[in-house]
Design an enzyme around this catalytic site. Structure first.
Site, PDB file in Angstrom:
ATOM      1  N   TYR A  49      -3.682  -4.642   3.364  1.00  0.00           N
ATOM      2  CA  TYR A  49      -2.706  -3.938   2.532  1.00  0.00           C
ATOM      3  C   TYR A  49      -1.664  -4.906   1.998  1.00  0.00           C
ATOM      4  CZ  TYR A  49       1.488  -1.217   1.455  1.00  0.00           C
ATOM      5  OH  TYR A  49       2.603  -0.718   0.836  1.00  0.00           O
ATOM      6  N   SER A  53       6.111  -4.237  -1.304  1.00  0.00           N
ATOM      7  CA  SER A  53       6.311  -3.850   0.090  1.00  0.00           C
ATOM      8  C   SER A  53       6.837  -5.014   0.899  1.00  0.00           C
ATOM      9  CB  SER A  53       4.983  -3.377   0.690  1.00  0.00           C
ATOM     10  OG  SER A  53       5.081  -3.242   2.093  1.00  0.00           O
ATOM     11  N   ILE A  67       2.299  10.392  -7.571  1.00  0.00           N
ATOM     12  CA  ILE A  67       3.369  11.402  -7.661  1.00  0.00           C
ATOM     13  C   ILE A  67       3.346  12.358  -6.482  1.00  0.00           C
ATOM     14  CG2 ILE A  67       2.007  13.056  -9.023  1.00  0.00           C
ATOM     15  CD1 ILE A  67       4.603  13.651 -10.606  1.00  0.00           C
ATOM     16  N   GLU A  73       5.927  -5.624   3.728  1.00  0.00           N
ATOM     17  CA  GLU A  73       4.783  -6.147   4.469  1.00  0.00           C
ATOM     18  C   GLU A  73       4.251  -7.436   3.843  1.00  0.00           C
ATOM     19  OE1 GLU A  73       3.186  -5.163   7.294  1.00  0.00           O
ATOM     20  OE2 GLU A  73       4.609  -3.543   7.681  1.00  0.00           O
ATOM     21  N   HIS A 110      10.872   2.704   4.134  1.00  0.00           N
ATOM     22  CA  HIS A 110      11.720   3.843   3.793  1.00  0.00           C
ATOM     23  C   HIS A 110      11.007   5.129   4.193  1.00  0.00           C
ATOM     24  CE1 HIS A 110       9.444   2.317   0.378  1.00  0.00           C
ATOM     25  NE2 HIS A 110       9.355   3.545  -0.094  1.00  0.00           N
TER      26      HIS A 110
END
Length: 369
Positions: free
Chosen positions: A181, A158, A31, A160, A211
């Site tokens: 990742y 993602s 968050i 990626e 983004h």
């Protein structure tokens, strides 16, 4: 957010975690991140009560949500509450699911920096991949024990994950991750699909392309650029060190993308969606737009530093979001140039505030060349 004598956000326990019955309840991991802050704003505007899980740290990292934080002693106004937990701690995840009893769960937490994942691969895998598995298992167990079947789960994927696979990339494009990742996000994606198919969980994967926003972390290339543009324009630094300028990405505005997350969980059936602008721009194009916005030539300030090249590069990411546009009715509102200008303008204002501190002797302007 709080006085000097009470600077920590009040972390709520079981006694006050339950929200007003008529409101929907959302639980967000991550968050305090860029997406988490925009999603929290969006859900509060929708009338939700929002609960966020945060990691314990000696330094407060809640600056992105300070403007919407209300002390929980103001119970009738405080519709966002924070709780200590961690994706590496399965017991804390299950406990807060039982206490909060959310209708929607958004798993946004991650070690999300691609380059850093090469430096700390074990930790990245534990939080990004196994962390998602822990949360899914906690949810499965919570549903089994409570008999609730109205809980909906969102997993942050993602672009990626596509890695070396040529663009455009859609939901049916094969994954070819090129970093710890990305590989960890692929694992989290398939864990989510598996729990959906094996246990009937309402679980969605949002495969979001890059983004950005003024709230982006300063070690991500877009914010690193706009931060430097602001400081260079104001006279606080002169050089910007970057790696591969030919890497091409599909950049959108984070505020648009969190709406797509919510839309996924409002559908009759769970599914997976690519969210993207369907435009791709190189890092060099981003430089041209950012420096050009303030009347500077990027070539006068940018220095290539090999330390910023990745061991395995992802050359081109460009999303095909036709499914999200058709099924969800989603489309981006902020274009590439508008995004760049928004970020540069914010970082110029930040640089101006820094200069006040520099001029007063409270900050060293030569922290960067």
């Amino acid at each position: 957010m709080a006085s000097d004598n009470d600077s920590a956000p009040a972390i709520n326990g079981p006694s006050d975690a339950n929200a007003t019955p008529e409101r929907k309840i959302a639980l967000i991991t991550g968050i305090t991140g860029q997406d988490g802050s925009y999603l929290t704003e969006f859900l509060l505007e929708k009338g939700y009560d929002v609960h966020g899980l945060i990691r314990r740290s000696s330094n407060f990292n809640t600056h992105r949500i300070n403007h919407i934080y209300i002390d929980p002693h103001n119970a009738h106004k405080a519709r966002m509450k924070l709780h200590y937990a961690d994706l590496s701690d399965a017991s804390s995840l299950r406990r807060w699911l039982d206490v909060i009893a959310p209708h929607e769960i958004y798993n946004l937490a991650a070690q999300s920096h691609v380059a850093v994942s090469f430096e700390i691969p074990d930790y990245t895998a534990d939080v990004v991949a196994t962390g998602a598995l822990r949360l899914l298992e906690a949810l499965r167990s919570h549903i089994a024990a409570s008999g609730r079947h109205d809980v909906r789960y969102y997993q942050a994927g993602s672009s990626e994950m596509f890695g070396a696979t040529p663009p455009p990339q859609s939901e049916t494009t094969p994954f070819h991750p090129r970093s710890p990742y990305a590989a960890s996000k692929v694992a989290a994606h398939w864990y989510t699909v598996n729990y959906r198919e094996a246990y009937g969980l309402y679980a969605c994967n949002g495969i979001l392309f890059n983004h950005e926003s003024p709230r982006r972390g300063e070690n991500f290339v877009t914010r690193k650029i706009t931060r430097a543009v602001g400081r260079i324009k104001i006279g606080l630094q002169s050089k910007l060190f970057l790696g591969n300028l030919q890497a091409s990405r599909d950049w959108g505005f984070a505020g648009d993308y969190v709406e797509a997350m919510w839309m996924m969980l409002q559908q009759e059936k769970p599914d997976d969606y690519v969210v993207a602008t369907e435009e791709s721009h190189t890092v060099e194009e981003f430089l041209v737009a950012a420096f050009g916005h303030v009347g500077l030539n990027w070539r006068d300030h940018v220095v290539i530093d090999k330390r910023y090249f990745r061991p395995a590069e992802v050359d081109n990411l460009k999303g095909d979001s036709s499914k999200a546009r058709k099924v969800l009715g989603w489309k981006p509102k902020v274009g590439f140039l508008q995004l760049v200008k928004m970020m540069v303008d914010e970082d110029i204002e930040l640089a101006k505030r820094e200069k006040v501190l520099v001029d007063a002797g409270y900050m060293d302007a030569q922290q960067q060349p």
